[in-house]
Design a protein around this motif. Structure first.
Motif, PDB file in Angstrom:
ATOM      1  N   GLY A  16     -17.074  -6.779  61.079  1.00 44.14           N
ATOM      2  CA  GLY A  16     -16.100  -5.811  60.604  1.00 44.14           C
ATOM      3  C   GLY A  16     -16.547  -5.111  59.332  1.00 44.14           C
ATOM      4  O   GLY A  16     -17.681  -5.279  58.873  1.00 44.14           O
ATOM      5  N   SER A  17     -15.623  -4.326  58.779  1.00 42.68           N
ATOM      6  CA  SER A  17     -15.926  -3.515  57.599  1.00 42.68           C
ATOM      7  C   SER A  17     -14.837  -3.672  56.549  1.00 42.68           C
ATOM      8  O   SER A  17     -13.677  -3.964  56.860  1.00 42.68           O
ATOM      9  N   ARG A  65     -26.544  -1.805  55.617  1.00 49.53           N
ATOM     10  CA  ARG A  65     -25.186  -2.230  55.979  1.00 49.53           C
ATOM     11  C   ARG A  65     -24.156  -1.799  54.932  1.00 49.53           C
ATOM     12  O   ARG A  65     -23.010  -1.513  55.271  1.00 49.53           O
ATOM     13  N   PHE A  66     -24.563  -1.764  53.685  1.00 50.25           N
ATOM     14  CA  PHE A  66     -23.661  -1.412  52.581  1.00 50.25           C
ATOM     15  C   PHE A  66     -24.047  -0.045  52.029  1.00 50.25           C
ATOM     16  O   PHE A  66     -25.232   0.306  51.973  1.00 50.25           O
ATOM     17  N   THR A  67     -23.027   0.692  51.587  1.00 54.12           N
ATOM     18  CA  THR A  67     -23.253   2.009  50.996  1.00 54.12           C
ATOM     19  C   THR A  67     -22.412   2.149  49.744  1.00 54.12           C
ATOM     20  O   THR A  67     -21.197   1.875  49.762  1.00 54.12           O
ATOM     21  N   ILE A  68     -23.054   2.559  48.662  1.00 55.66           N
ATOM     22  CA  ILE A  68     -22.348   2.790  47.397  1.00 55.66           C
ATOM     23  C   ILE A  68     -22.209   4.296  47.191  1.00 55.66           C
ATOM     24  O   ILE A  68     -23.163   5.057  47.387  1.00 55.66           O
ATOM     25  N   SER A  69     -21.011   4.704  46.797  1.00 52.34           N
ATOM     26  CA  SER A  69     -20.765   6.116  46.496  1.00 52.34           C
ATOM     27  C   SER A  69     -19.824   6.189  45.292  1.00 52.34           C
ATOM     28  O   SER A  69     -19.266   5.183  44.859  1.00 52.34           O
ATOM     29  N   MET A  81     -18.776  -1.619  53.047  1.00 54.65           N
ATOM     30  CA  MET A  81     -19.492  -2.755  53.625  1.00 54.65           C
ATOM     31  C   MET A  81     -19.245  -2.778  55.126  1.00 54.65           C
ATOM     32  O   MET A  81     -18.109  -2.942  55.572  1.00 54.65           O
ATOM     33  N   ASP A  82     -20.298  -2.592  55.882  1.00 56.64           N
ATOM     34  CA  ASP A  82     -20.210  -2.587  57.344  1.00 56.64           C
ATOM     35  C   ASP A  82     -21.025  -3.746  57.913  1.00 56.64           C
ATOM     36  O   ASP A  82     -21.884  -4.318  57.239  1.00 56.64           O
ATOM     37  N   THR A 122     -13.898 -12.403  52.158  1.00 58.88           N
ATOM     38  CA  THR A 122     -14.140 -13.531  53.036  1.00 58.88           C
ATOM     39  C   THR A 122     -14.400 -13.016  54.442  1.00 58.88           C
ATOM     40  O   THR A 122     -13.586 -12.271  54.994  1.00 58.88           O
ATOM     41  N   VAL A 123     -15.553 -13.405  54.990  1.00 60.64           N
ATOM     42  CA  VAL A 123     -15.940 -12.967  56.329  1.00 60.64           C
ATOM     43  C   VAL A 123     -15.903 -14.181  57.238  1.00 60.64           C
ATOM     44  O   VAL A 123     -16.674 -15.133  57.053  1.00 60.64           O
ATOM     45  N   ALA A 124     -15.015 -14.142  58.203  1.00 61.04           N
ATOM     46  CA  ALA A 124     -14.849 -15.257  59.132  1.00 61.04           C
ATOM     47  C   ALA A 124     -15.777 -15.094  60.326  1.00 61.04           C
ATOM     48  O   ALA A 124     -15.973 -13.990  60.836  1.00 61.04           O
TER      49      ALA A 124
END
Length: 125
Positions: A16-17, A65-69, A81-82, A122-124
Motif C-alpha cells: 500500500g501507500s 518507491r518513495f518520493t519527496i516533494s 511512500m508507495d 506501520t506496514v502489516a
C-alpha cells in the motif's frame, strides 16, 4: 526557531501507500533543506531522503518507491511512500537544515538543526 510537525502516519497493508507531511514554521521555508529519517524499534535512526531547493536525495532502500516533494506556498514537504514493505515500519521524522549551504552530508542526522516529533508508520504483512 523552526518548528516541524509531521502527520499522515498510520497502519497500512504491505504494497500500500501513505503520504507523510512535514509542516514547517518560518518565513523563509523555501530556503530550508529538509530531510526525512526513520527509526524502527530497537534500531538507530536511518536516512530516508532529503530535498533542497534544487535536488532530492534518497536512500538506496527506498529509491524508486518513495518520493519527496515540497510546496513552498504551504510551507510543507511531503514523503510519498508507495509499495510499502513491513521493513518500512518505523517512526518517521523530518528535520531541517537552515540556512542552506554546500557540502552537506544529507544522510548525517548531525547536519540538521531542527526536528519534528515523528509519526508512526506501520506496514502489516
Amino acid at each position: 526557531q523552526v518548528q516541524l510537525v509531521e502527520s499522515g502516519g498510520g497502519l497500512v497493508q504491505a504494497g500500500g501507500s501513505l503520504r507523510l507531511s512535514c509542516a514547517a514554521s518560518g518565513r523563509t521555508f523555501s530556503s530550508y533543506d529538509i530531510g526525512w529519517f526513520r527509526q524502527a524499534p530497537g534500531k538507530g535512526r536511518k536516512f530516508v531522503g532529503a530535498i533542497t531547493w534544487s535536488a532530492t536525495y534518497y536512500a538506496d532502500s527506498v529509491k524508486g518507491r518513495f518520493t519527496i516533494s515540497r510546496d513552498n506556498a504551504k510551507n510543507t514537504v511531503y514523503l510519498q511512500m508507495d509499495t510499502l514493505k513491513p521493513e518500512d515500519t518505523a517512526v518517521y521524522s523530518c528535520a531541517a537544515h537552515v540556512p542552506p549551504e554546500a557540502g552537506i552530508t544529507w544522510s548525517n542526522p548531525a547536519e540538521y538543526d531542527y526536528w519534528g516529533q515523528g509519526t508512526q508508520v506501520t506496514v502489516a504483512s
